[in-house]
Design a protein around this motif. Sequence first.
Motif, PDB file in Angstrom:
ATOM      1  N   THR A  38      -8.836  -3.274   6.479  1.00 36.08           N
ATOM      2  CA  THR A  38      -7.774  -3.627   5.541  1.00 36.08           C
ATOM      3  C   THR A  38      -7.941  -5.078   5.104  1.00 36.08           C
ATOM      4  N   PRO A  39      -7.281  -5.471   4.003  1.00 38.25           N
ATOM      5  CA  PRO A  39      -7.316  -6.895   3.631  1.00 38.25           C
ATOM      6  C   PRO A  39      -6.862  -7.765   4.799  1.00 38.25           C
ATOM      7  N   ALA A  40      -5.923  -7.243   5.567  1.00 40.78           N
ATOM      8  CA  ALA A  40      -5.407  -8.039   6.678  1.00 40.78           C
ATOM      9  C   ALA A  40      -6.509  -8.403   7.658  1.00 40.78           C
ATOM     10  N   GLU A  45      -1.539  -9.118  12.330  1.00 41.89           N
ATOM     11  CA  GLU A  45      -2.105  -8.178  11.386  1.00 41.89           C
ATOM     12  C   GLU A  45      -1.018  -7.587  10.482  1.00 41.89           C
ATOM     13  N   HIS A  69      -6.619  -0.804  12.341  1.00 43.91           N
ATOM     14  CA  HIS A  69      -6.033  -0.176  11.162  1.00 43.91           C
ATOM     15  C   HIS A  69      -7.094   0.108  10.108  1.00 43.91           C
ATOM     16  N   GLY A  70      -8.289  -0.140  10.471  1.00 44.22           N
ATOM     17  CA  GLY A  70      -9.347   0.032   9.484  1.00 44.22           C
ATOM     18  C   GLY A  70      -9.633  -1.289   8.797  1.00 44.22           C
ATOM     19  N   HIS A 126       0.100  -7.867  -0.014  1.00 41.85           N
ATOM     20  CA  HIS A 126       0.567  -7.338  -1.298  1.00 41.85           C
ATOM     21  C   HIS A 126       1.961  -7.828  -1.687  1.00 41.85           C
ATOM     22  N   GLU A 132      -0.811  -8.082   6.526  1.00 43.34           N
ATOM     23  CA  GLU A 132      -0.818  -6.881   5.702  1.00 43.34           C
ATOM     24  C   GLU A 132       0.325  -6.948   4.667  1.00 43.34           C
TER      25      GLU A 132
END
Lengths: 89, 120, 508, 126, 163, 953
Positions: F505-507, F397, F502-503, F405, F401
């Motif tokens: 996320t894009p990951a 993850e 982590h919510g 980006h 993450e």
Amino acid sequence: MIAIAVAFAIACFGLGLLMNLWRIVKGPNSADRILALDTMVINVIALLVLYGIRNGTEMYFEAAMLVAMVGFVSTVAYCRFVLRGDIIE
Amino acid sequence: MEIVIASSIATLTAGGVYLILRLRAFAVILGLALLSYAVNLFIFSSGGLTVDEPPILHGDGIAGYTDPLPQALVLTAIVISFGMTAVLVMVSLGAYLERGNDKLDIHEDEDALSGEPDAQ
Amino acid sequence: MNWIIAPVLLPALLAPLIGYVMRHDITLARIASVAGTLLLAGIATGLLISASSGETEVYFLGDWAAPFGIVLVLDRLSAMMVFLTAVLAVLVVIHAVATGWDNKGRHFHALFQFQLMGICGAFLTGDAFNLFVFFEVLLIASYGLMIHSGGKERLQAGLQYVVMNLAGSTLFLFALGTLYASVGTLNIADLAVRVAEIPPEEAGLVRVAAMLLMVVFAIKAALFPLQFWLPASYANAPAPVAALFAIMTKVGAYAIIRIHTVVFGPDMPALDGMIGDWLFPAAIVTIALGGIGVLGARRLMPLAGFSVVGSMGTLMVAVAVFTPEATTAALYYLVHSTLAAAALFLVADLVITRRGTDNLQAMPVTVQNGLFSALFFGAAIAVAGMPPLSGFLGKLLILDTIRQPDLIVWAWVAVLTGSLLTIVGFARAGSMLFWKSTAEPVPDLPEGTVPPPAARAMEVMPALTALLLLGLLAVLAGPTTNYLEATSVQLFERSDYIGAVLGTGEEG
Amino acid sequence: MDQIAEILVTFCLVIAGIFGLVGSFGLLKLRDTMQRLHAPTKATTLGVGGVLVASMIYFYFIEGSLSFHELLITLFLFLTAPVSANFIAKTLLIEKKGKIALPETDGKKGWATNDSPPNVADSIQG
Amino acid sequence: MLKRLIPHPLLSISLVLVWLMLVNHYSLGNLILGAILGVLVPALTGPYWPNQARVRRPLKVIEYILVVLWDIVVANVQVAMIILFKRNADLKTCWVVVPMELTSPEAITVLAGTITMTPGTVSAMLSADASEILVHCLHTDDPEGTRDDIKNRYERRLKEIFQ
Amino acid sequence: MNDGGNLLLIIALLPFIGALIPGVMIRAGRNACATFAAVPPALALAILLVHAPTVFSGGVVQTQIDWLPQLGLSASFFLDGLGFLFACMILGVGLLIILYARFYLSGEDPMGQFYTYLLLFQGAMLGIVLSDNILLLLIFWELTSLSSFLLIGYWKHLPEGRQGARMALAVTGAGGLAMIGGMLILGNIVGSYNLTDILQQGELIRSSDWYMPALILILLGAFTKSAQFPFHFWLPHAMAAPTPVSAYLHSATMVKAGIFLMARMWPVLSGTEAWFYIVASVGLFTMVMAACIAIFRNDLKSLLAFSTVSHLGFLTFLLGLGTEAAATAAVFHIIVHLTFKAALFMSAGIIDHEAHTRDIRRLGGLRTLMPVTFVIASLAALSMAGIPLTNGFLTKELMLEEAAHTVWAGNQYLVPIAATLGALLSAAYSFRFIAHVFFGPVRDDYPHKPHDPGFGMWASPALLVVLVMVIGLFPFVAEPIVDVAASAVTGASIHTHLAIWHGLTPALYMSLTAVVGGLIVLALYSPLSRGWAALPRPEAKVIFDGLVESIAALARRITEGLHNGAMTRYLAIFVFATVLLGFAAWQGGGMAQVNRPNLPIPPMAAVGWLLLIAGTLSVVLLHRQRFRALVVIGIIGLMVSAAFVYLSAPDLALTQISVETVTIMLLLLALHYMPKDTPIESGMFRRVRDGVIAIGAGAGVGLLSYAFMRRDIDTISDYFLANSYKGGGGHNVVNVVLVDFRGYDTYGEIIVLGIAGLIIFALMEALLSGPAGKRLRNMDFSDDLSRDRHPLMMVVSTRLMLPIATMVGVYIFLRGHNEPGGGFVAGLVIAIALLMQYMASGFAWTQARQRIEYHAMIGFGVVIAGLTGCAAFLWGLPFLTSTFGYVHWDPIEEFELASAMAFDLGVFLTVLGAVMLMLYSLSRIARHAGETVNTEPMDYDPSDRVRQTREES
Ligand code: NA
Ligand code: NA
């Protein structure tokens, strides 16, 4: 007078050396070559003594004596080589 | 006289070099002998040439003698090269007896016992 | 008496006794030779300690003042070289005795002692012509040792070795003649003084002399393009002799370090750095040829020979820089590569004796494969310059001390690539000798053949000791390099040398 | 006295030179090797001999020192030259074996190059 | 005692003379040194000369030497003339076999040497039993005469000296 | 150095000391051996843990011992967070491996050796992570290459093992050598090789002109060690090693060395574009590529190997990003990867050990047969796949993450897509590992019926899997170590918050894509695998082997082409180079003024010159007729001697002529057994080439000598002339130079002669006893030879000449000090006289009368010369100090006694002995060649005839 005579004798023996050289190179036999080299040694002895007379020193007689000795030994060795192959047997 | 000695050295050297580049040990021995003459004359001449004045002292005068040091060096060189030549002759004879030829070069595929017939 | 003469005199007096009195009694000869070598090592140690005070000691032979008589000079450099010789000699002589090599021909020990005499004499002399004489002593003794016990391959390789060195000796004389003719003296210190006075516009002769001398020494040091003789000679010499020869190449290196620093140093106006300019590229090519040779060798002994070539290249790269720092590195590597090459040849001997051939091919393993592979691994590490033995430090030192921008890339690429080739070459060879061989089926021995005997402790001891010394050299790299640093400072501080030889030389 | 000595020396030297040259010339001129073998005897005997005699006279009368070195050299040459000639002749005969016709010996044994020496026993029987 | 110390007195005396000739400086010191060497050297080289010839008539030696020297001078001139002025084609070269009565090796050697040193003749070799000598004549019309000359002039005298 | 530092040193040294133990302990049995092998790492680990508080409080333990200060190399160690992390891994996993190997290795394997290698390797690895000096680090770096070579090649009988070991050594060794260059550059930029110093100088280094070379060279080291593309290929082949080795080296330690190095150098090297584009790109590409290959590997260990390569790419990628977060993630993944990968390797080893195969195609259905292994391996594989609740998920993850980006060359999709693809492929091979090994039907054709091994074997992987799960479930337990290590890497103070969730996320989406994609790949495995098989792809091993083989072949060609045994060519090169260099040297300098007039050339000299030249040319032209050449060379000797006479050097003349004669004797003796003619072997080109070289050399020395003969210089010789009589007691300056001023040269020179005699004797012995002896015995020399061997005339004249020549010898000896002559010439004269005797009366007869042995004569000579020199010691004077005096004895005239004469006597004896020993040795051949031995001095003594006849009558 002596100086001229010495020069004459030197010239004679020197010329002799050249003739010996010719014979050594030309041959045709080994015997010729050995003979010519032996003669050359004798001529050189004469030249050494003449040189001693010219310079008034007897310094060169040892050299002449030694040349005579080694000249003989090498002549015999060369001959023995042709005669028997082994020079010491 | 200098030119005589220099050209003699040159000729002996050239002859010696040519012979040490030959393929047979015997020629190389001859070549080294010529080179030895050449180098003896060469060292000898490094002290400059003198005629008619041997380095034997009479009285205490020291002027005008042939430079004795190069002579001593040449003597040493003569003796050493004699020893070396003797060993070289012996080694080449040994190599010849073992190989059956006296080539200086070593060829990987050479077979000593089936070597050339020049072994008498 | 002053002990400087002792390393020459001891073997010189011992050798004839061994050669003539003890020539029918190998046991007596062995005892005398080993004892003499040990004694030599003791004397060398004493001289080393004495020299480490930093004072240059001069021995005036015949009590004649320099530059007229011949002098021996004991400074740190010569003391170190003599010491190294003695240490090597102890290992080699024990190996030769333990393996029985000394009894495979006549006069081994006499020639061995004469060889030591020649080497020590060459290191100690302060006279250019005397250097020639002792070169000849050590060479002629080496001819005898090289062809010790005879045999076809050995004799034909020996013939080449003799011819090459005779050609070299002739050139040495030409060089000395030129030198004497151009400066009128032979004493090294005096030469240094006189060469320094020669202006460049009159330097033709002396430059030729310097260059010819470099060529002469380069033959001994096996520098390109004069390295051709070495692999075959070393490969065919009896192994303990090849091990002793490890110091012979160093004699060439030593002579260049000594003569071309003290007499023809780069700061001499007449020379204008000419020697280094030629030496450096030659050393680079030598490294390459050594590495390529190691990789390309089909037999173990030539492989070892090529590794010597490579190590000489590495050493000479540092020498060619002619700075005190680089010379320090060179000297460290010199000590290392001497012991490493010796170790390699001694191990190779143990291995080849049992395999019966030095071909790099898989053969059924005989005895003590593990022991020999370990020894070989150690020797290979040493020669390839891998840690933990001293070669790695030596190479680092060399690379670190070369700071000239125009040299740095060449030196680094050559040394590092050379190392890689050597590593790969040794890995291939070792894998073939010790690993692949284990996969070979062991054939039934024909009736009556005895398998080769296991190595006794005494046989392994010298090789092992050499490796341990290399380890020690690495561990004690600091103190060793301190000595060597002082050595090269002393070497480059040529006024000390000159002062010691010429300044206090008044006849008593 | 010096005058006479000088003349003597000069005479000896000229003679020596001539004979030395003749010897070498003979070596050059003569047709076959056996003939050429005769030539150096001139150089050895009257050639070198003349020089040596001249030298002795010269040093005694002109330099004032009596020198016997010359005698020694002469002795040596006279001792060795025949042996050399003997060897060279045999060398030739071996080299040209069969090509040079030699007279037969009168005795039972042939010439030394061709026949082995008798052992003592069979010479007694003869 | 003296006999053992100086086994070859003649040789020893000759050597002392040789020594004096060599040093060319006559002093008591040199004489003593020469005498020492005259004893020492024969003792050292003696083994190589096991059975020495005895010279019976020393005076005859001088006569022989003079004869030979004279012959050398005369013959040299003759031969020089031959070399210089005779065409090679006119040379009458021949072999002569000389039978010998001499048996002492020393005597035979001296005879052969004499033949060689007197120009015009060269002793080429001996027969295998050393009873004959092969002589080469450069130019002679009378081979028999040459042989007789050799026998009469030289061999006879040598026989007197050595036997 | 503080106490902690001392302990640090002990940690670094313990494994090396420990490496000695197994060799000793192996005799005590395998259990004892393993137990004792475990002691050093255990002890080291314990000491390490003692330092944990310091490290965790942000402290650094340091020690420094000077080693090679001239180089800047010191035995400096330091322990910070990163080092601590790695040291724990190395020692901890090391212990597990020792345990595992005890049960894994079979009875035939030499276990002591294994543990020795293992501990050596461990020590090297520890050294890398603890070094505070980059040169020290290099040393340990190379040691890991060497010890891993031994470990990979442990099963030496297997070709794969040998080749794998060599390949690993070649690749990592090459990288290591490149790294040396890089490290030296770094050190030169900073002025120190101490790591702590270097780490302070990031700015300086990055702004240096040498930054790029240093970066590339160091990365070469790191990439090769960590198997990054294009150097990845060695790692799968290293799998030939025993599994414990793979588990240790190729998951946990050695391959991480490159990662460690990048992490260590991160503060100074990272942060530049070059760093990003090289490191991140290579890492990313490696990750994807290796994962892709891994899917299709059928060998379990090979699959794991490519997976390792992929994960190393993963780590490299993270470090390459250059952000603190990415670096932190990298640190965490180092721990994570260690846990699952070591467990997987050990599991693979267990399967191999039990089922006797590692081929996935021959496995399957092991779930029921090996339940314990199944659990261990599956959990570890799930972690590898990045499935939630395992620790692998956490780091994947983090990585995704960071990737999400990252903009690569202006493109913001490339990196995220590639990273997702990597994760997808990773999941795919992990699933395949589980599915194809453990699921499916139980087969009846396993090479060996598998079942779970004993506890000893599965304990280690089990422990690791426990870690996998503990960290996976409770990530915060790893926080302290990750923090402290990441702080050490980045130089910043890192406080991570590790969490499973982590919510959105894009990951998370990328991760989801990866897992689903992985399952799809597994489902489609058969068609994909066929497609893969059909795909043409370069085989790294083939390329590498081909490369090495062709380089080796090239090396062989070059070597054998250059060093082909053609001595004549070596000599030609030598002469050519010498002439060239001499000319080059001459070019750079000028010539002093000519200040010496030429001497006149009298006609006699011209004649001599002509003879010399003609003689030389004749020798060259006639050299193929050997005997003839030997005759002609006599002219040269004669002329050179004459020249010496003319040039006022009588000593030289005497020596030259006598040496020349003896040399010719030797050559004649040798030539008897050698061919009499030299065949024509060299072609026209060669002869012209040699001629040109020869003329060049001749011209060179000729001009040189002419140049120096034209100038007068000031030499030291005046001293000799002035002191010869005064100080040396001799009128013959040359002789005094020889025996006194430079007596030491002469001493060396006679030793050369003595040695020559010895060598010839020794060689003769060797020859006669070898095959050459046999050859000699078969030689036949009886053809066409003269029948007289010892002619009467020769014998008689020699008998007279011997004593005379002896007198001459004595004379020449005695007068040498004052007139030309001396010991050397005297020795030769006597030798020649004796030689005459040998020639006349034959070897055997003469030798029988020879009383002094030649060996002894040489020995005496050398010793006398030496002792004469030593006599000076008695007066406290140096070696060879001479003395002389004049003796007055009435009535004898004054005469001189000089110690130099004793020295000259030594010379005399040596020369005589050496020459005679040489001749003696050569003559021995003849008798060996079957010649009969004479007992009489002459062929036939005619006086015998008379005596016999007389006795008869
Ligand atoms: Na000398
Ligand atoms: Na002398």
